[in-house]
Every structure is written in structure tokens, then in C-alpha cells.
Design a protein around this motif. Structure first.
Motif, mmCIF file in Angstrom:
data_model
loop_
_atom_site.group_PDB
_atom_site.id
_atom_site.type_symbol
_atom_site.label_atom_id
_atom_site.label_comp_id
_atom_site.label_asym_id
_atom_site.label_seq_id
_atom_site.Cartn_x
_atom_site.Cartn_y
_atom_site.Cartn_z
ATOM 1 N N MET A 146 36.672 -52.136 -97.116
ATOM 2 C CA MET A 146 35.399 -51.416 -96.980
ATOM 3 C C MET A 146 34.180 -52.346 -96.947
ATOM 4 S SD MET A 146 34.097 -48.509 -96.390
ATOM 5 C CE MET A 146 35.339 -47.302 -96.819
ATOM 6 N N PRO A 147 34.149 -53.438 -97.769
ATOM 7 C CA PRO A 147 33.012 -54.371 -97.651
ATOM 8 C C PRO A 147 32.868 -54.940 -96.245
ATOM 9 C CG PRO A 147 34.211 -54.772 -99.684
ATOM 10 C CD PRO A 147 35.036 -53.809 -98.897
ATOM 11 N N MET A 148 34.007 -55.240 -95.585
ATOM 12 C CA MET A 148 33.936 -55.768 -94.227
ATOM 13 C C MET A 148 33.360 -54.736 -93.263
ATOM 14 S SD MET A 148 34.664 -58.858 -94.180
ATOM 15 C CE MET A 148 34.729 -59.016 -92.402
ATOM 16 N N ARG A 149 33.715 -53.465 -93.465
ATOM 17 C CA ARG A 149 33.168 -52.405 -92.613
ATOM 18 C C ARG A 149 31.657 -52.296 -92.817
ATOM 19 N NH1 ARG A 149 35.974 -46.591 -92.793
ATOM 20 N NH2 ARG A 149 37.693 -47.907 -92.034
ATOM 21 N N LYS A 150 31.223 -52.438 -94.050
ATOM 22 C CA LYS A 150 29.782 -52.398 -94.344
ATOM 23 C C LYS A 150 29.059 -53.541 -93.627
ATOM 24 C CE LYS A 150 26.667 -53.432 -98.202
ATOM 25 N NZ LYS A 150 26.583 -53.701 -99.663
ATOM 26 N N ILE A 151 29.608 -54.751 -93.739
ATOM 27 C CA ILE A 151 28.969 -55.903 -93.101
ATOM 28 C C ILE A 151 28.971 -55.752 -91.584
ATOM 29 C CG2 ILE A 151 29.149 -58.393 -92.712
ATOM 30 C CD1 ILE A 151 30.215 -58.616 -95.603
ATOM 31 N N LEU A 152 30.095 -55.255 -91.035
ATOM 32 C CA LEU A 152 30.175 -55.047 -89.589
ATOM 33 C C LEU A 152 29.116 -54.042 -89.136
ATOM 34 C CD1 LEU A 152 31.573 -55.467 -86.866
ATOM 35 C CD2 LEU A 152 33.171 -53.631 -87.505
ATOM 36 N N ALA A 153 28.936 -52.953 -89.895
ATOM 37 C CA ALA A 153 27.928 -51.938 -89.550
ATOM 38 C C ALA A 153 26.527 -52.548 -89.547
ATOM 39 C CB ALA A 153 28.001 -50.773 -90.537
ATOM 40 N N ILE A 154 26.244 -53.399 -90.525
ATOM 41 C CA ILE A 154 24.924 -54.033 -90.615
ATOM 42 C C ILE A 154 24.701 -54.970 -89.432
ATOM 43 C CG2 ILE A 154 23.559 -55.700 -91.940
ATOM 44 C CD1 ILE A 154 24.785 -54.448 -94.488
ATOM 45 N N VAL A 155 25.700 -55.778 -89.099
ATOM 46 C CA VAL A 155 25.571 -56.730 -87.991
ATOM 47 C C VAL A 155 25.385 -55.994 -86.670
ATOM 48 C CG1 VAL A 155 26.772 -58.488 -86.650
ATOM 49 C CG2 VAL A 155 26.851 -58.568 -89.148
ATOM 50 N N VAL A 156 26.201 -54.971 -86.432
ATOM 51 C CA VAL A 156 26.099 -54.208 -85.183
ATOM 52 C C VAL A 156 24.732 -53.537 -85.073
ATOM 53 C CG1 VAL A 156 26.973 -52.179 -83.946
ATOM 54 C CG2 VAL A 156 28.574 -53.847 -84.903
ATOM 55 N N ALA A 212 25.829 -47.799 -86.576
ATOM 56 C CA ALA A 212 26.191 -48.218 -87.934
ATOM 57 C C ALA A 212 26.890 -47.092 -88.689
ATOM 58 C CB ALA A 212 24.945 -48.676 -88.686
ATOM 59 N N LEU A 213 26.408 -45.869 -88.514
ATOM 60 C CA LEU A 213 26.995 -44.719 -89.212
ATOM 61 C C LEU A 213 28.388 -44.389 -88.683
ATOM 62 C CD1 LEU A 213 23.773 -42.541 -89.428
ATOM 63 C CD2 LEU A 213 25.055 -43.433 -91.380
ATOM 64 N N LYS A 214 28.640 -44.680 -87.421
ATOM 65 C CA LYS A 214 29.991 -44.483 -86.880
ATOM 66 C C LYS A 214 30.967 -45.471 -87.494
ATOM 67 C CE LYS A 214 29.134 -42.298 -82.401
ATOM 68 N NZ LYS A 214 29.314 -42.404 -80.925
ATOM 69 N N GLU A 249 8.198 -46.397 -85.787
ATOM 70 C CA GLU A 249 8.390 -45.673 -84.529
ATOM 71 C C GLU A 249 8.473 -44.171 -84.733
ATOM 72 O OE1 GLU A 249 10.298 -48.132 -85.569
ATOM 73 O OE2 GLU A 249 9.808 -49.807 -84.234
ATOM 74 N N GLY A 250 8.546 -43.710 -85.980
ATOM 75 C CA GLY A 250 8.590 -42.279 -86.253
ATOM 76 C C GLY A 250 9.970 -41.666 -86.132
ATOM 77 N N SER A 251 11.002 -42.485 -85.947
ATOM 78 C CA SER A 251 12.365 -41.957 -85.871
ATOM 79 C C SER A 251 12.778 -41.535 -87.276
ATOM 80 C CB SER A 251 13.310 -43.034 -85.324
ATOM 81 O OG SER A 251 14.583 -42.503 -85.073
ATOM 82 N N ASN A 252 12.778 -40.222 -87.518
ATOM 83 C CA ASN A 252 12.794 -39.746 -88.903
ATOM 84 C C ASN A 252 14.031 -38.961 -89.313
ATOM 85 O OD1 ASN A 252 12.369 -37.299 -87.607
ATOM 86 N ND2 ASN A 252 10.185 -37.190 -88.139
ATOM 87 N N GLN A 253 15.078 -38.968 -88.482
ATOM 88 C CA GLN A 253 16.333 -38.358 -88.890
ATOM 89 C C GLN A 253 17.250 -39.442 -89.456
ATOM 90 O OE1 GLN A 253 17.802 -35.794 -85.750
ATOM 91 N NE2 GLN A 253 15.805 -34.852 -85.456
ATOM 92 N N THR A 254 18.447 -39.051 -89.879
ATOM 93 C CA THR A 254 19.317 -39.966 -90.620
ATOM 94 C C THR A 254 19.587 -41.251 -89.854
ATOM 95 O OG1 THR A 254 20.356 -38.012 -91.610
ATOM 96 C CG2 THR A 254 21.484 -40.119 -91.885
ATOM 97 N N GLU A 255 19.836 -41.152 -88.537
ATOM 98 C CA GLU A 255 20.145 -42.339 -87.742
ATOM 99 C C GLU A 255 18.964 -43.308 -87.706
ATOM 100 O OE1 GLU A 255 22.530 -38.859 -86.362
ATOM 101 O OE2 GLU A 255 20.400 -39.240 -86.765
ATOM 102 N N GLY A 256 17.751 -42.768 -87.511
ATOM 103 C CA GLY A 256 16.570 -43.616 -87.470
ATOM 104 C C GLY A 256 16.290 -44.281 -88.807
ATOM 105 N N ILE A 257 16.534 -43.554 -89.891
ATOM 106 C CA ILE A 257 16.309 -44.125 -91.222
ATOM 107 C C ILE A 257 17.347 -45.196 -91.531
ATOM 108 C CG2 ILE A 257 16.421 -43.536 -93.684
ATOM 109 C CD1 ILE A 257 14.946 -40.898 -92.858
ATOM 110 N N ALA A 258 18.577 -44.998 -91.041
ATOM 111 C CA ALA A 258 19.597 -46.044 -91.194
ATOM 112 C C ALA A 258 19.157 -47.322 -90.482
ATOM 113 C CB ALA A 258 20.932 -45.554 -90.641
ATOM 114 N N THR A 259 18.632 -47.181 -89.261
ATOM 115 C CA THR A 259 18.131 -48.348 -88.521
ATOM 116 C C THR A 259 17.034 -49.058 -89.301
ATOM 117 O OG1 THR A 259 18.597 -47.246 -86.413
ATOM 118 C CG2 THR A 259 17.092 -49.119 -86.360
#
Length: 448
Positions: A1-11, A33-35, A82-92
Motif C-alpha cells: 500500500m505505501p508503494m501505491r500511495k507513492i505511485l499515486a503522488i508521482v502520477v 491519483a484516486l484511481k 483554479e476553483g476546482s472544488n470537488q474531491t478530484e480537484g482537492i486531491a490535486t
């Protein structure tokens, strides 16, 4: 799981970099990242201060003001510019500010949060402070009725978070019911003279029990010193108040036990409300009042919602209103009518996200504001010009003041004929359509 977290951050970081280079949106990197790691947000190490701002109107402007104050006070702030205010934008937003190990670098997170999706984002993070600005008629094709949105925001309110709420708004108070709240609101002395409601009275009935609401005074729409004659729901306690508004000089007075005077960058009650909200939020975050005054007094927003040009000895002022949001248009029309000159209303697109020609929301706008003697001429243009014309035929605007331009290409000819200051009221999708038709000699200004 740590590797998946790091991969999500890098991507996410790489996708955000590519998006910046090609000028694309800010939600796709977070979606990727959420995928890869669906709970990536909850795996990030956040700072001690996490603020979310929601509501029908004013989120982007209030967040920009609050970030300006916090940065001026020496804090590093992560925010969704940029005002992207849903979950995906906040993750970014969060991932782009974090290290590869997932530690957010900033001292504070201040995020604009979509009123429908805040409850979903908060499954992964819990704000320390949650601000509810208002719950009003907004984007019927997406948000349905305000009572529906009230319920969605109520689901986002959690124990342990401090809720900073608009005490003038029955819906916002109902959504925050049961939480630890701090209220902000507008006093009667700060309300500009004139009509406070349009044809529709959204403040007629209590959102809790359906009983009749009575008012000591109205700010606009359902906002004001309300009380339900049935269940007793009433205007909340106010810690931060807009106690004065000098509309002639554009100076507001905010009271928090002492008076603090600030000049509005945009001389309107709408902007004054946003300044009050930002003041209340930052005071709760420990910023001294004097520092707030210095930061936002006469501050001109950079989000492009209001832009001004000088051309041929007159001003061209673009007032960008939110799609399908009658209150946003009301505030723009109120500003234009008070300033004086001529007004151009453009409706060439209805929605930013949905394919719809549903224009019933035009009937919610208080176009009678343009019947003011200050307004010399009212022009209308765009694909839906005949829908606007039908709506204005039921207004108090004298027929001789009205001119139908029709297609947007007719705007150039109108600009060559019109010699008064011109206020253009339109939405985000149509903003650039007007800008592309500006006269070649129009020089942009940074003040109104």
C-alpha cells in the motif's frame, strides 16, 4: 500500500505538470491519483489548520481574500486557486503541495468546497474550520432546490469542527444546527436603501417547519433578521458584523467588539459580504484585525470575475455572474444600476457543464433594478436574446431604454455607438466572448 500511495503522488504531480504546460484543468491529476489509491487524501499528512469554504455564492472570492490575509500574516497556504472544488480537484491541490512521502508542506490548507460534494470529500479529511456562506437558488439543472443543498451541506457538518456560518441565512443555520458555530452577519444600518427582494420571496417560509418567517429587516432574498413564528428558528448570534456600509465612498465597517474600516475593492454589498466572511474566518484563525484591514482594504480580486477597461474616455466594466444563479446576477445588476451608465446583458450559454436550454431561472432575476434613472440604456444579446426580451417585457424598464442586439457580432457596432460607461453582465462561459470583441484601443485597468 505505501508503494501505491507513492505511485499515486508521482502520477498526480506529473499529470499536473503536463496539464499546466498545455493549459488544461486541475481535476484530472487528482482523478488519476484516486484511481491508483482511492483513499490517497486520507493518507496525506495535513497541517493543523484545514479550512473548507462552501455555499451557493462567494466561495472563490472569499477564499482568495482569506488566502491573501493569511499569506500577508506570514503563513504558507495551500489552496485551490483554479476553483476546482470537488474531491478530484482537492486531491490535486493537496498532492501538488506535498512531498513524495505525502506531507503537505504548507502551514494551512484553505479550500473552496463544492456544496454538493463537501460531504464526500470530508470522508477523507476533516476540516478544522468549515465556513457556510449561504444557500440560495442556484443552477436548477444541477442543484435542484436550495432545501436539497441544505441537506447535503448538513451531511458534511461533523462534530469537532468549528462551523463559521452566515447568521442572516435560515438555510445555512439549519445546515449547521447542532454544531459549534460562530456567526457573521450584516446589520440593518449597513444595508443599502431600496428594494431587498424581487418577484419571488425565498424568505417567506421557514426551511425547518414551513411556518411563516417575519423580518426585522432584510438584506436580500431570505437573508436578514428573520424569525419563524412556528418553530422559533431565528437569526443566529453574530460575533462578526458588517455594521456600516458607505456606498458613496465604498467603505465598510466590520465590528468584532471594535470597529474596523476597510475600503471595498468592488463597491457592492456582495463583495462586502465576502470581505466580512474572510475577516471572520481569519480572526478565528488568530490573525489580528489590524493585519486583516491592511491586507484586504481596497484589494482588487484577481479571479477575473470583475474586469475593467478604459476606452474613449469611458469605462467598460465586465461583471461575471454565476451560471443559472439569480442572486449572482442580482448583485451584478445592483452594482451596475448604482454606478450609472448603460448595461449590456449577454446570455449566449446557460450552463458550463450541462447541455441545456432551460431558461426559467431568468425569471428569478430582479431586472427591475435596471429601471433606475441611473441607467441610460439596456442592451441584450446572445443566443437566448428573445428569452431575455420576453422576461424584460414584464419588467419596469421603459421600452425606449431597451435595445435588442441579437447575435454577439452586433456588440462591436453597439460599442462604437455607445458613449456612456458600460457595464456588461454575463456568465463565465460568455465572458471571453465579450472580451474578444473589445475595441482595439481598450486599455485594461486594475481599479474601477
Amino acid at each position: 500500500m505505501p508503494m501505491r500511495k507513492i505511485l499515486a503522488i508521482v502520477v498526480c504531480k506529473l499529470a499536473a505538470l503536463v496539464g499546466k504546460l498545455i493549459g488544461r484543468g486541475s481535476s484530472k491529476p487528482g482523478a488519476l491519483a484516486l484511481k491508483i489509491c482511492p483513499d490517497i487524501i486520507s493518507r496525506l499528512e495535513l497541517p493543523d489548520t484545514v479550512v473548507a469554504v462552501t455555499g451557493s455564492n462567494g466561495k472563490t472570492s472569499t477564499v482568495e481574500l482569506a488566502v491573501k490575509i493569511l499569506r500577508d500574516s506570514g503563513r504558507r497556504v495551500c489552496w485551490n486557486r483554479e476553483g476546482s472544488n470537488q474531491t478530484e480537484g482537492i486531491a490535486t491541490m493537496l498532492i501538488c503541495d506535498s512531498t513524495l512521502c505525502g506531507k503537505v508542506r504548507s502551514d494551512a490548507v484553505v479550500m473552496e468546497s463544492d456544496e454538493r460534494y463537501a460531504r464526500l470529500t470530508f470522508k477523507y479529511l476533516k476540516p478544522t474550520h468549515f465556513m457556510i456562506l449561504n444557500i440560495l437558488r442556484d443552477q436548477m439543472t444541477r442543484n435542484a432546490h436550495p432545501e436539497f443543498i441544505c441537506g447535503k451541506i448538513a451531511e458534511a457538518v461533523m462534530s469537532g469542527m468549528k462551523v463559521i456560518v452566515n447568521a442572516d441565512d435560515p438555510m445555512s443555520l439549519l445546515a449547521a444546527e447542532g454544531a459549534e458555530t460562530v456567526g457573521f452577519g450584516v446589520e440593518d444600518a449597513a444595508v443599502p436603501a431600496g428594494k431587498k427582494t424581487g418577484v419571488y420571496d425565498d424568505g417567506a417560509y421557514c426551511p425547518r417547519c414551513g411556518g411563516k418567517l417575519s423580518y426585522g429587516y432584510r438584506v436580500s432574498g431570505a437573508l436578514g433578521a428573520f424569525r419563524c413564528e412556528g418553530c422559533g428558528l431565528e437569526r443566529g448570534k453574530v460575533r462578526y458584523s458588517l455594521s456600516g456600509f458607505d456606498t458613496e465612498n465604498g467603505v465598510i465597517t466590520v465590528f468584532d467588539g471594535e470597529d474596523h474600516r476597510m475600503k471595498c475593492g468592488i463597491n457592492s454589498l456582495y463583495h462586502a459580504y465576502n470581505m466580512l466572511a474572510a475577516f471572520a474566518l481569519c480572526r478565528e484563525l488568530g490573525v489580528p484585525a489590524e493585519s486583516i484591514e491592511k491586507s484586504i482594504s481596497d484589494y482588487f480580486l484577481t479571479n477575473g470575475r470583475v474586469r475593467c477597461w478604459e476606452q474613449g474616455g469611458r469605462k467598460l466594466v465586465l461583471l461575471t455572474s454565476k451560471h443559472e444563479n439569480s442572486t449572482s446576477y442580482d448583485y451584478s445588476l445592483e452594482y451596475a444600476a448604482r454606478a450609472g451608465g448603460s448595461v449590456l446583458v449577454i446570455v449566449d450559454a446557460v450552463s458550463r457543464k450541462y447541455f441545456t436550454g432551460e431558461t426559467s431561472w431568468l425569471w428569478d432575476i430582479d431586472f427591475d433594478r435596471l429601471a433606475s434613472e441611473n441607467v441610460r440604456k439596456v442592451y441584450i444579446a446572445g443566443k437566448y436574446v428573445w428569452d431575455i426580451a420576453q422576461r424584460l417585457s414584464y419588467s419596469e424598464i421603459p421600452a425606449e431604454k431597451l435595445e435588442i442586439i441579437g447575435e454577439l457580432d452586433g456588440i462591436g457596432d453597439m460599442l462604437s455607438r455607445e458613449k456612456n460607461d458600460l457595464y456588461i453582465v454575463t456568465c463565465f462561459s460568455d465572458r471571453d466572448k465579450f472580451i474578444s470583441r473589445l475595441p482595439a484601443d481598450a486599455a485594461e485597468r486594475k481599479e474601477l
